[in-house]
Motif scaffolding. Structure first.
Motif, mmCIF file in Angstrom:
data_model
loop_
_atom_site.group_PDB
_atom_site.id
_atom_site.type_symbol
_atom_site.label_atom_id
_atom_site.label_comp_id
_atom_site.label_asym_id
_atom_site.label_seq_id
_atom_site.Cartn_x
_atom_site.Cartn_y
_atom_site.Cartn_z
ATOM 1 N N LEU A 38 0.961 -1.306 -0.039
ATOM 2 C CA LEU A 38 -0.077 0.200 -0.027
ATOM 3 C C LEU A 38 0.864 1.238 -0.062
ATOM 4 N N SER A 39 1.785 1.270 0.732
ATOM 5 C CA SER A 39 2.621 2.277 0.908
ATOM 6 C C SER A 39 3.458 2.628 -0.283
ATOM 7 N N ARG A 40 4.322 1.621 -0.783
ATOM 8 C CA ARG A 40 5.044 1.773 -2.114
ATOM 9 C C ARG A 40 4.415 1.792 -3.310
ATOM 10 N N PHE A 41 3.481 1.094 -3.505
ATOM 11 C CA PHE A 41 2.880 1.138 -4.853
ATOM 12 C C PHE A 41 1.542 1.829 -5.166
ATOM 13 N N LYS A 42 0.678 1.823 -4.125
ATOM 14 C CA LYS A 42 -0.612 2.509 -4.030
ATOM 15 C C LYS A 42 -0.665 3.996 -3.439
ATOM 16 N N LYS A 43 0.815 4.108 -2.840
ATOM 17 C CA LYS A 43 1.019 5.554 -2.112
ATOM 18 C C LYS A 43 -0.044 5.958 -1.183
ATOM 19 N N LYS A 44 -0.496 4.826 -0.326
ATOM 20 C CA LYS A 44 -1.476 5.055 0.779
ATOM 21 C C LYS A 44 -0.607 4.837 2.237
ATOM 22 N N PHE A 45 -0.263 5.824 2.869
ATOM 23 C CA PHE A 45 0.473 5.745 3.796
ATOM 24 C C PHE A 45 -0.086 5.700 5.181
ATOM 25 N N TYR A 46 -0.452 4.598 5.790
ATOM 26 C CA TYR A 46 -1.145 4.456 7.088
ATOM 27 C C TYR A 46 -0.345 4.007 8.133
ATOM 28 N N TYR A 47 0.702 5.104 8.504
ATOM 29 C CA TYR A 47 1.619 4.686 9.466
ATOM 30 C C TYR A 47 0.874 4.392 10.915
#
Length: 108
Positions: free
Chosen positions: A72-81
């Protein structure tokens, strides 16, 4: 110099460029990527040593968890930290109680 260029390309492919991701997101990508890699190694180790099935199920769950957040973070650029940090704290707490806590590391 060729090795440096190849490593820089690999780093960019795995963790993103500074143009696309800020520093916090790239560090998050690094943490989740290595978490995924270490979970695979841990799963192989628990299968080889024929450990308890609970250990293997936990390894699979952690592997899926890290991979989903990396993807999600790398390819979809959704950053749920925040969700990631919360789940890590919950997993560490559950692991402490279910897998023996500090009593396992003390040798008598």
């Amino acid at each position: 110099m060729n090795i440096y260029i190849n490593l820089k390309k690999l780093n960019t492919r795995l963790f993103g460029t500074p143009d696309t991701f800020n520093l916090e997101q790239r560090v998050f990508n690094i943490i989740t990527f290595y978490g995924t890699l270490l979970s695979v190694i841990a799963l192989i180790g628990t299968v080889i040593h024929l450990d308890n099935m609970l250990y293997q199920i936990t390894d699979v769950f952690v592997l899926i968890f890290f991979f989903i957040f990396y993807y999600l973070s790398r390819f979809k650029k959704k950053f749920y930290y925040l969700i990631f940090y919360f789940v890590i704290i919950v997993l560490l707490t559950l692991g402490w109680f279910f897998f023996g806590g500090a009593t396992i590391s003390v040798l008598y």
